[in-house]
Design a protein around this motif. Structure first.
Motif, PDB file in Angstrom:
ATOM      1  N   UNK A  64       0.841  -1.203   0.000  1.00 45.38           N
ATOM      2  CA  UNK A  64       0.000   0.000   0.000  1.00 45.38           C
ATOM      3  C   UNK A  64       0.872   1.248   0.000  1.00 45.38           C
ATOM      4  N   UNK A  65       1.875   1.273   0.871  1.00 45.04           N
ATOM      5  CA  UNK A  65       2.756   2.439   0.946  1.00 45.04           C
ATOM      6  C   UNK A  65       3.511   2.637  -0.364  1.00 45.04           C
ATOM      7  N   UNK A  66       3.968   1.564  -0.945  1.00 44.14           N
ATOM      8  CA  UNK A  66       4.693   1.664  -2.224  1.00 44.14           C
ATOM      9  C   UNK A  66       3.789   2.241  -3.304  1.00 44.14           C
ATOM     10  N   UNK A  67       2.561   1.770  -3.397  1.00 50.39           N
ATOM     11  CA  UNK A  67       1.614   2.292  -4.397  1.00 50.39           C
ATOM     12  C   UNK A  67       1.332   3.773  -4.177  1.00 50.39           C
ATOM     13  N   UNK A  68       1.173   4.154  -2.917  1.00 49.18           N
ATOM     14  CA  UNK A  68       0.904   5.558  -2.612  1.00 49.18           C
ATOM     15  C   UNK A  68       2.075   6.446  -3.008  1.00 49.18           C
ATOM     16  N   UNK A  69       3.267   6.022  -2.649  1.00 49.15           N
ATOM     17  CA  UNK A  69       4.441   6.831  -2.982  1.00 49.15           C
ATOM     18  C   UNK A  69       4.623   6.901  -4.495  1.00 49.15           C
ATOM     19  N   UNK A  70       4.357   5.814  -5.180  1.00 53.80           N
ATOM     20  CA  UNK A  70       4.473   5.834  -6.645  1.00 53.80           C
ATOM     21  C   UNK A  70       3.479   6.800  -7.266  1.00 53.80           C
ATOM     22  N   UNK A  71       2.339   7.009  -6.620  1.00 53.79           N
ATOM     23  CA  UNK A  71       1.336   7.922  -7.172  1.00 53.79           C
ATOM     24  C   UNK A  71       1.811   9.380  -7.160  1.00 53.79           C
ATOM     25  N   UNK A  72       2.718   9.737  -6.263  1.00 55.68           N
ATOM     26  CA  UNK A  72       3.266  11.091  -6.284  1.00 55.68           C
ATOM     27  C   UNK A  72       4.777  11.093  -6.516  1.00 55.68           C
ATOM     28  N   UNK A  73       5.269  10.037  -7.125  1.00 56.84           N
ATOM     29  CA  UNK A  73       6.699   9.898  -7.426  1.00 56.84           C
ATOM     30  C   UNK A  73       7.201  11.006  -8.337  1.00 56.84           C
ATOM     31  N   UNK A  74       6.474  11.330  -9.377  1.00 56.31           N
ATOM     32  CA  UNK A  74       6.918  12.361 -10.320  1.00 56.31           C
ATOM     33  C   UNK A  74       7.079  13.711  -9.622  1.00 56.31           C
ATOM     34  N   UNK A  75       6.160  14.031  -8.734  1.00 57.43           N
ATOM     35  CA  UNK A  75       6.238  15.283  -7.986  1.00 57.43           C
ATOM     36  C   UNK A  75       7.497  15.301  -7.120  1.00 57.43           C
ATOM     37  N   UNK A  76       7.789  14.188  -6.464  1.00 60.38           N
ATOM     38  CA  UNK A  76       8.980  14.102  -5.616  1.00 60.38           C
ATOM     39  C   UNK A  76      10.249  14.299  -6.432  1.00 60.38           C
ATOM     40  N   UNK A  77      10.297  13.680  -7.596  1.00 61.50           N
ATOM     41  CA  UNK A  77      11.479  13.787  -8.455  1.00 61.50           C
ATOM     42  C   UNK A  77      11.649  15.219  -8.953  1.00 61.50           C
ATOM     43  N   UNK A  78      10.560  15.857  -9.352  1.00 62.53           N
ATOM     44  CA  UNK A  78      10.632  17.249  -9.815  1.00 62.53           C
ATOM     45  C   UNK A  78      11.104  18.176  -8.708  1.00 62.53           C
ATOM     46  N   UNK A  79      10.597  17.977  -7.500  1.00 61.74           N
ATOM     47  CA  UNK A  79      11.027  18.800  -6.373  1.00 61.74           C
ATOM     48  C   UNK A  79      12.517  18.610  -6.101  1.00 61.74           C
ATOM     49  N   UNK A  80      12.972  17.384  -6.180  1.00 63.82           N
ATOM     50  CA  UNK A  80      14.388  17.101  -5.949  1.00 63.82           C
ATOM     51  C   UNK A  80      15.264  17.751  -7.026  1.00 63.82           C
ATOM     52  N   UNK A  81      14.848  17.627  -8.271  1.00 65.76           N
ATOM     53  CA  UNK A  81      15.634  18.194  -9.373  1.00 65.76           C
ATOM     54  C   UNK A  81      15.633  19.720  -9.360  1.00 65.76           C
ATOM     55  N   UNK A  82      14.639  20.318  -8.720  1.00 67.51           N
ATOM     56  CA  UNK A  82      14.542  21.781  -8.685  1.00 67.51           C
ATOM     57  C   UNK A  82      15.497  22.408  -7.674  1.00 67.51           C
ATOM     58  N   UNK A  83      16.071  21.604  -6.821  1.00 70.09           N
ATOM     59  CA  UNK A  83      16.984  22.136  -5.803  1.00 70.09           C
ATOM     60  C   UNK A  83      18.280  22.567  -6.471  1.00 70.09           C
ATOM     61  N   UNK A  84      18.655  23.795  -6.220  1.00 69.82           N
ATOM     62  CA  UNK A  84      19.887  24.352  -6.776  1.00 69.82           C
ATOM     63  C   UNK A  84      20.845  24.676  -5.636  1.00 69.82           C
TER      64      UNK A  84
END
Length: 136
Positions: A64-84
């Motif tokens: 369940x936790x894995x599915x939930x995190x995968x549902x907002x995975x793209x947002x997490x990756x974008x936030x991480x990549x936005x860090x300068x």
């Protein structure tokens, strides 16, 4: 415990709750609080919903936790990549790891203004650059 670390450890590496707490060197209670906050902020879960998902994860039912995190995975990756990270801070970090830094690591080292800034802040470092477009 940055969000991107939770994504990596839980989704990609599928580490159990107990192993995650041990690997991150935090108490189980601390990890529970962090996961609750994570689910509330990223997934807009109520406290009760988050606690139920965390309970499932603690009892080795991580699907369940894995599915939930995968549902907002793209947002997490974008936030991480936005860090300068500012070049001066990156320079400070690199000086603790190596004795020689080039513009391959920090491209702004070729900028004379940045070099002057470094000379002022780090007078004990030798900063040199030579680039004559292949004429020498």
């Amino acid at each position: 415990m940055p969000d991107i670390i939770l994504l990596t450890k839980i989704v990609y590496q599928q580490i159990t709750f107990q192993d995650l707490a041990r690997e991150l060197k935090v108490s189980p209670q601390t990890l529970e609080i962090r996961l609750e906050d994570f689910l509330h902020y990223q997934g807009h879960f109520s406290t009760e919903q988050a606690r139920e998902v965390i309970f499932q994860y603690k009892t080795r039912k991580s699907d369940i936790l894995i599915q939930l995190i995968q549902s907002f995975k793209e947002k997490l990756i974008k936030e991480y990549e936005a860090i300068q990270v500012e070049d001066i801070n990156y320079f400070k970090k690199l000086t603790t790891e190596t004795d020689f830094i080039t513009n391959q690591e920090i491209t702004s080292l070729i900028d004379p203004d940045f070099q002057q800034t470094l000379k002022k802040q780090f007078p004990h470092f030798r900063i040199s650059a030579y680039y004559d477009k292949g004429l020498a």
